[in-house]
Design an enzyme around this catalytic site. Structure first.
Site, short mmCIF file in Angstrom:
data_model
loop_
_atom_site.label_atom_id
_atom_site.label_comp_id
_atom_site.label_asym_id
_atom_site.label_seq_id
_atom_site.Cartn_x
_atom_site.Cartn_y
_atom_site.Cartn_z
N LYS A 131 32.71 57.25 40.63
CA LYS A 131 32.66 56.80 39.23
C LYS A 131 32.50 55.29 39.19
O LYS A 131 33.43 54.54 39.48
CB LYS A 131 33.93 57.17 38.45
CG LYS A 131 33.70 56.92 36.96
CD LYS A 131 34.96 56.73 36.15
CE LYS A 131 35.50 55.35 36.11
NZ LYS A 131 34.62 54.31 35.51
N GLY A 186 45.50 50.39 38.76
CA GLY A 186 45.88 51.03 40.02
C GLY A 186 47.20 51.78 39.88
O GLY A 186 47.37 52.89 40.40
N CYS A 225 37.89 39.63 44.22
CA CYS A 225 39.33 39.91 44.34
C CYS A 225 40.01 38.90 45.27
O CYS A 225 41.17 38.56 45.07
CB CYS A 225 39.53 41.32 44.86
SG CYS A 225 38.58 41.64 46.36
N GLU A 279 42.87 49.27 46.22
CA GLU A 279 42.40 47.91 46.55
C GLU A 279 42.49 47.12 45.25
O GLU A 279 41.67 47.32 44.35
CB GLU A 279 40.95 47.95 47.05
CG GLU A 279 40.75 48.61 48.38
CD GLU A 279 41.23 47.77 49.54
OE1 GLU A 279 41.29 46.53 49.42
OE2 GLU A 279 41.57 48.35 50.59
N GLY A 292 40.25 48.02 41.79
CA GLY A 292 40.31 47.51 40.42
C GLY A 292 41.58 46.69 40.23
O GLY A 292 42.16 46.18 41.19
N SER A 293 42.02 46.61 39.00
CA SER A 293 43.17 45.75 38.68
C SER A 293 44.50 46.44 39.02
O SER A 293 44.55 47.68 39.14
CB SER A 293 43.14 45.40 37.20
OG SER A 293 43.27 46.59 36.44
N GLU A 298 46.17 36.55 38.13
CA GLU A 298 44.78 36.63 38.60
C GLU A 298 43.90 36.47 37.36
O GLU A 298 43.93 37.30 36.46
CB GLU A 298 44.51 38.00 39.25
CG GLU A 298 43.08 38.10 39.75
CD GLU A 298 42.68 39.51 40.19
OE1 GLU A 298 43.05 40.47 39.49
OE2 GLU A 298 42.01 39.63 41.22
P1 NAD Z 1 39.84 47.76 36.05
O1 NAD Z 1 41.13 48.11 36.67
O2 NAD Z 1 39.80 47.40 34.62
O3 NAD Z 1 38.78 48.95 36.22
C1 NAD Z 1 38.45 49.48 37.47
C2 NAD Z 1 37.96 50.90 37.30
O4 NAD Z 1 39.03 51.70 36.83
C3 NAD Z 1 36.81 51.09 36.32
O5 NAD Z 1 35.88 51.99 36.87
C4 NAD Z 1 37.49 51.70 35.10
O6 NAD Z 1 36.65 52.52 34.33
C5 NAD Z 1 38.58 52.52 35.76
N1 NAD Z 1 39.73 52.83 34.90
C6 NAD Z 1 40.17 52.18 33.79
N2 NAD Z 1 41.27 52.78 33.30
C7 NAD Z 1 41.54 53.83 34.12
C8 NAD Z 1 42.56 54.83 34.15
N3 NAD Z 1 43.53 54.86 33.24
N4 NAD Z 1 42.53 55.74 35.14
C9 NAD Z 1 41.58 55.70 36.10
N5 NAD Z 1 40.58 54.80 36.11
C10 NAD Z 1 40.56 53.86 35.14
O7 NAD Z 1 39.24 46.58 36.95
P2 NAD Z 1 37.94 45.73 36.69
O8 NAD Z 1 38.19 44.79 35.57
O9 NAD Z 1 36.76 46.63 36.63
O10 NAD Z 1 37.82 44.91 38.07
C11 NAD Z 1 38.50 43.73 38.29
C12 NAD Z 1 39.72 43.96 39.15
O11 NAD Z 1 39.35 44.60 40.36
C13 NAD Z 1 40.39 42.68 39.57
O12 NAD Z 1 41.77 42.80 39.43
C14 NAD Z 1 40.01 42.55 41.03
O13 NAD Z 1 40.89 41.77 41.80
C15 NAD Z 1 39.97 43.95 41.46
N6 NAD Z 1 39.17 44.10 42.70
C16 NAD Z 1 39.82 44.33 43.89
C17 NAD Z 1 39.11 44.41 45.08
C18 NAD Z 1 39.79 44.65 46.42
O14 NAD Z 1 39.11 45.00 47.37
N7 NAD Z 1 41.09 44.48 46.52
C19 NAD Z 1 37.72 44.28 45.05
C20 NAD Z 1 37.10 44.04 43.84
C21 NAD Z 1 37.84 43.96 42.67
#
Ligand code: NAD
Length: 498
Positions: free
Chosen positions: A188, A245, A297, A263, A240-241, A398
């Site tokens: 996804k 997570g 990230c 992650e 993601g965030s 962050e």
């Molecule tokens: P986000 O958490 O808003 O979204 C990430 C994904 O989660 C998206 O596909 C979104 O549709 C999905 N999502 C949203 N709500 C959800 C739920 N309730 N259940 C399941 N999935 C859901 O993050 P973002 O704004 O897209 O990305 C930025 C974040 O990602 C930053 O915090 C960044 O540090 C992190 N990130 C981490 C790494 C790593 O390797 N550690 C790499 C890249 C980005």
């Protein structure tokens, strides 16, 4: 206006991939719902017809995956390897198309992050293909008449939920180890950058993956929640965030205790000692902040510089960042390295932190603090605050944009304490010419990744992931394959005679 890479493609809306990829077919979403995406360079509408996968679509993908699983698990190593290798080659063949599709809603210039992702994605498939016939279990010496064999078994139907900031790289990071180890896999992509993932459906078919093995469902958080809470999906690999997570982990716990790999975010410290190679430290710290316009990230967003070189470092850091700010602009224009932030939401979030930082005097503004491009595109100038109070929100959060804090320190102990004070632990960099101190610091810093005289870096063949709230689990290297399998122990009673 000169263009770095003349587009050979027609990217009018009719050419966008606007269907889900289920069971090796492009299909309309059964939800009847759509997502809207804009081009962040000028806020123009790209499409309001991106399919949002709902419950029936998720169910269709899971059923197709379950059907495909028994044969896929038993496929010979060489057949599976060849499919991964072919897929890598196809990704490279279609590099421009995939990159351009992604850039439409991500906004990264070709010469910057935009042209950087494809090779990493393809290399990840090649790397994992190479593991397929080497990722074997163990035969343990017979003990008390029982011989033991371990096998690395795939988990079954697995899925990944990814963010927007490295949408192509993550196709490889998630799908390659999942498929290499015999799992079926559903991806996804983020609602902000869905197109590269949706476009690989044709390549999945062309590479020879059987129907149901590798599927793509675009959607938003609601689709992610359906995957996380599904009773027959056995693993979610999430990037993601931190708040999202935690929701994924909670949904997994409340449903079927599926395996969860997280992650998450970071606020990565660079610790710069008086004795370092200053030019080297500056280069890494500048690149580590502005790469992908700070939307990384492991971006270098907390700098601790020892008192003896603080003034010199901060003057040079400011100068170099201002030079880079001149390369921020229209991602289609020649010479541009830095693009806009991904969308209005992110722009408002980042500029909100900057404005409050200035108004509330959370620190002293060294450079930046301005929005570039006014209300048209989502451009933010690289911004640095010095002498920031440790409790300030720009210090502890962050921001996920090109914003860093720069503070001084006296002793190694003080630097370590400051670096370890936050809940993040993804990446840290130690800049010094004293190897003993570097190794001492590297062992004491609470971080999944540590660079010595480098930072904001990860490699394909070693584990990547966060300590503390920056994550759970590791990807890349052998660790990625371990994360998509579970050891099964088989015990053989050697005493039994027929
Ligand atoms: P986000 O958490 O808003 O979204 C990430 C994904 O989660 C998206 O596909 C979104 O549709 C999905 N999502 C949203 N709500 C959800 C739920 N309730 N259940 C399941 N999935 C859901 O993050 P973002 O704004 O897209 O990305 C930025 C974040 O990602 C930053 O915090 C960044 O540090 C992190 N990130 C981490 C790494 C790593 O390797 N550690 C790499 C890249 C980005």
């Amino acid at each position: 206006m000169a263009v770095t890479e003349p587009s050979e493609f027609d990217f009018s809306v009719t050419n966008l991939p606007l269907k889900l990829f289920i069971n090796n077919e492009y299909v309309d979403s059964q939800s009847g719902q759509f997502l809207t995406v804009h081009n962040p360079k000028d806020a123009t509408l790209v499409s309001d017809q991106v399919p949002l996968a709902g419950p029936a679509d998720v169910e269709a993908a899971v059923l197709a995956a379950e059907k495909a699983l028994p044969a896929w698990k038993k496929l010979s190593n060489s057949q599976r390897r060849d499919m991964l290798l072919k897929f890598a080659a196809l990704i490279r063949r279609d590099a421009k198309l995939l990159t351009q599709l992604n850039r439409l809603t991500h906004g990264a210039p070709w010469a910057g992050f935009g042209g950087f992702e494809i090779d990493i994605c393809a290399d990840t498939f090649v790397y994992n293909a190479g593991w397929i016939d080497k990722f074997h279990g163990e035969a343990v010496p017979t003990d008390e008449g029982i011989m033991q064999i371990t096998r690395n078994e795939p988990l079954g139907v697995t899925a990944a939920i990814i963010p927007w900031n490295a949408a192509i790289i993550m196709i490889g990071e998630k799908a390659a180890p999942a498929l290499a180890t015999g799992n079926c896999f559903i991806l996804k992509p983020s609602e902000k950058t869905p197109f590269a993932a949706l476009a690989v459906g044709n390549l999945i078919k062309e590479a020879g993956f059987p129907p149901g093995v590798f599927q793509i469902l675009s959607g938003d958080g609601s689709t992610g929640a359906l995957l996380s809470s599904h009773m027959r999906i056995r693993k979610i690999s999430f990037t993601g965030s931190i708040p999202t997570g935690k929701k994924v982990q909670e949904a997994a716990a409340k449903s079927n205790l599926k395996r969860v790999h997280l992650e998450l975010g970071g606020k990565s410290p660079a610790i710069v000692f008086d004795d370092c190679d200053l030019e080297n430290a500056l280069t890494w710290c500048v690149n580590g902040l502005v790469g992908n316009s700070g939307q990384i990230c492991m971006a270098t967003t907390r700098l601790y510089v020892q008192e003896g070189i603080f003034d010199k470092f901060s003057a040079a850091y400011k100068e170099k960042l201002e030079e880079r700010a001149n390369t921020m602009g229209d991602p289609e224009e020649e010479g541009m390295l830095l693009g806009p932030l991904v969308d209005k939401l992110q722009f408002d979030r980042v500029t909100g932190f900057i404005e409050r930082g200035i108004q509330e005097k959370q620190g002293t503004l060294l450079t930046g603090g301005t929005k570039q491009g006014g209300s048209v595109g989502y451009f933010v100038t690289p911004t640095v605050f010095t002498n920031v109070e440790p409790g300030a929100e720009i210090y502890t959060n962050e921001i996920f944009g090109p914003v860093s804090i720069l503070n001084s320190f006296k002793t190694e102990e003080e630097a370590l304490e400051k670096a370890n004070a936050l809940e993040y632990g993804l990446m840290a960099g130690i800049f010094t010419n004293d190897i003993t101190r570097a190794l001492r610091m590297a062992s004491d810093v609470e971080s999944g990744l540590v660079g010595i005289n480098c930072i904001t870096l990860k490699m394909l063949n070693t584990p990547v992931g966060g300590a503390k709230q920056s994550g759970v689990g590791r990807e890349n290297g052998r660790a990625a394959l371990e994360a998509f399998t579970e050891p099964k122990t088989i015990m053989i009673n050697m005493a039994l005679k027929s």
